[in-house]
Motif scaffolding. Structure first.
Motif, PDB file in Angstrom:
ATOM      1  N   GLY A  26      -6.623   6.268   6.875  1.00 27.89           N
ATOM      2  CA  GLY A  26      -5.679   5.970   5.804  1.00 27.89           C
ATOM      3  C   GLY A  26      -4.990   4.640   5.962  1.00 27.89           C
ATOM      4  O   GLY A  26      -4.003   4.360   5.264  1.00 27.89           O
ATOM      5  N   LYS A  27      -5.518   3.789   6.841  1.00 31.50           N
ATOM      6  CA  LYS A  27      -4.830   2.525   7.148  1.00 31.50           C
ATOM      7  C   LYS A  27      -5.687   1.291   6.880  1.00 31.50           C
ATOM      8  O   LYS A  27      -5.411   0.216   7.402  1.00 31.50           O
ATOM      9  N   CYS A  59      -6.400  -0.095   3.692  1.00 29.91           N
ATOM     10  CA  CYS A  59      -6.020  -0.878   2.508  1.00 29.91           C
ATOM     11  C   CYS A  59      -4.625  -1.482   2.648  1.00 29.91           C
ATOM     12  O   CYS A  59      -3.812  -1.032   3.462  1.00 29.91           O
ATOM     13  N   TRP A 116      -1.909   0.517  -1.811  1.00 35.09           N
ATOM     14  CA  TRP A 116      -3.302   0.709  -2.218  1.00 35.09           C
ATOM     15  C   TRP A 116      -3.938   1.734  -1.280  1.00 35.09           C
ATOM     16  O   TRP A 116      -3.428   1.984  -0.182  1.00 35.09           O
ATOM     17  N   HIS A 117      -5.076   2.301  -1.686  1.00 40.53           N
ATOM     18  CA  HIS A 117      -5.751   3.271  -0.835  1.00 40.53           C
ATOM     19  C   HIS A 117      -7.236   3.301  -1.172  1.00 40.53           C
ATOM     20  O   HIS A 117      -7.655   2.849  -2.241  1.00 40.53           O
ATOM     21  N   ALA A 177     -12.719   8.403  -0.014  1.00 41.18           N
ATOM     22  CA  ALA A 177     -11.891   8.967   1.046  1.00 41.18           C
ATOM     23  C   ALA A 177     -12.130  10.471   1.221  1.00 41.18           C
ATOM     24  O   ALA A 177     -11.428  11.112   2.005  1.00 41.18           O
ATOM     25  N   CYS A 188     -10.482  -0.780  -2.696  1.00 39.40           N
ATOM     26  CA  CYS A 188      -9.186  -0.110  -2.734  1.00 39.40           C
ATOM     27  C   CYS A 188      -8.726   0.017  -4.173  1.00 39.40           C
ATOM     28  O   CYS A 188      -9.013  -0.847  -5.010  1.00 39.40           O
ATOM     29  N   ASP A 191      -2.106   2.615  -5.673  1.00 39.02           N
ATOM     30  CA  ASP A 191      -1.451   3.925  -5.626  1.00 39.02           C
ATOM     31  C   ASP A 191      -0.925   4.285  -7.015  1.00 39.02           C
ATOM     32  O   ASP A 191      -0.439   3.411  -7.737  1.00 39.02           O
TER      33      ASP A 191
END
Length: 231
Positions: free
Chosen positions: A107-108, A110, A114-115, A194, A228, A231
């Motif tokens: 989870g790190k 982007c 953003w994700h 993801a 990415c 969010d």
């Protein structure tokens, strides 16, 4: 206004302003690189593949792994297509880096805000480009011309064989396979989601000469491109 009983109704109207997906953003700066962005439907996407060598907390992502190490690690790792080969620098410039899914799963990857998109967020993208919902939730080659819409055009730089009417600017960055080999560079672009599925994870693929988007999964040790979404 009032009805016959004197009850007030309809005297107040409220409107909620909906912000455009990218707001006032036109690009994103992240770890020394400027990424162009694009609004597609209700989503805001990076229109370039990630190329960072560090997580967003500043910690380095393990890189430069040889075949033996790549094929056995369950930690996050990053590579460049044709690592240590003659085309490594040009591949990095054109296609960014290839990340295994263990790096995605931290989870790190982007920038802040953003994700890495979930499988459902890719479905949302595909539906916004005209794919039916039933196909978007399927696997294999899906849709009609959504792949063509998502691939860079011959006029783009770097170029490919799409129309890029979506602005996604997909490129054929290839992959690093489960055993550490490099495959499909210049022909196919693979993009992690993801979302895990057992010991695999969902991904999307765009192929040269193919108008559709391929939905499927790869073993989590594969190295694929990463986009990415905001969010």
């Amino acid at each position: 206004a009032t009805n016959a009983s004197g009850t007030t109704y309809g005297d107040t109207l409220s409107f909620v302003a909906q912000q455009a997906p990218c707001g006032d953003l036109t690009s994103v700066s992240y770890q020394g690189d400027d990424y162009d962005i694009v609004a597609i439907g209700t989503q805001c996407w990076l229109k370039e593949n990630l190329r960072n060598e560090n997580y967003n907390d500043g910690n380095a992502i393990p890189s430069g792994l040889d075949q033996a190490t790549w094929s056995t690690t369950t930690d996050g790792a990053v590579s460049v297509y044709d690592q240590e080969g003659a085309n490594e620098a040009s591949n990095l410039a054109d296609y960014g880096r290839l990340y295994n899914w263990y790096a995605v799963n931290t989870g790190k990857l982007c920038p802040s805000g953003w994700h890495v998109p979930t499988n459902v967020e890719y479905v949302t993208l595909e539906i916004s480009l005209g794919m039916s919902e039933s196909e978007a939730y399927g696997t294999g080659g899906r849709g009609t011309d959504q792949g063509t819409q998502m691939k860079s055009s011959p006029e783009d730089n770097p170029s490919w064989d799409g129309t890029n009417t979506s602005g996604f600017s997909g490129l054929a960055g290839g992959s690093r396979s489960n055993d550490g080999d490099f495959d499909s560079g210049g022909n196919t672009g693979y993009f992690w989601s993801a979302s895990a599925v057992g010991t695999f994870a969902w991904r999307r693929a765009l192929a040269g000469g193919n108008a559709q988007v391929n939905g499927g999964s790869n073993k989590q040790r594969y190295g694929l491109s990463v986009r990415c979404v905001r969010d």
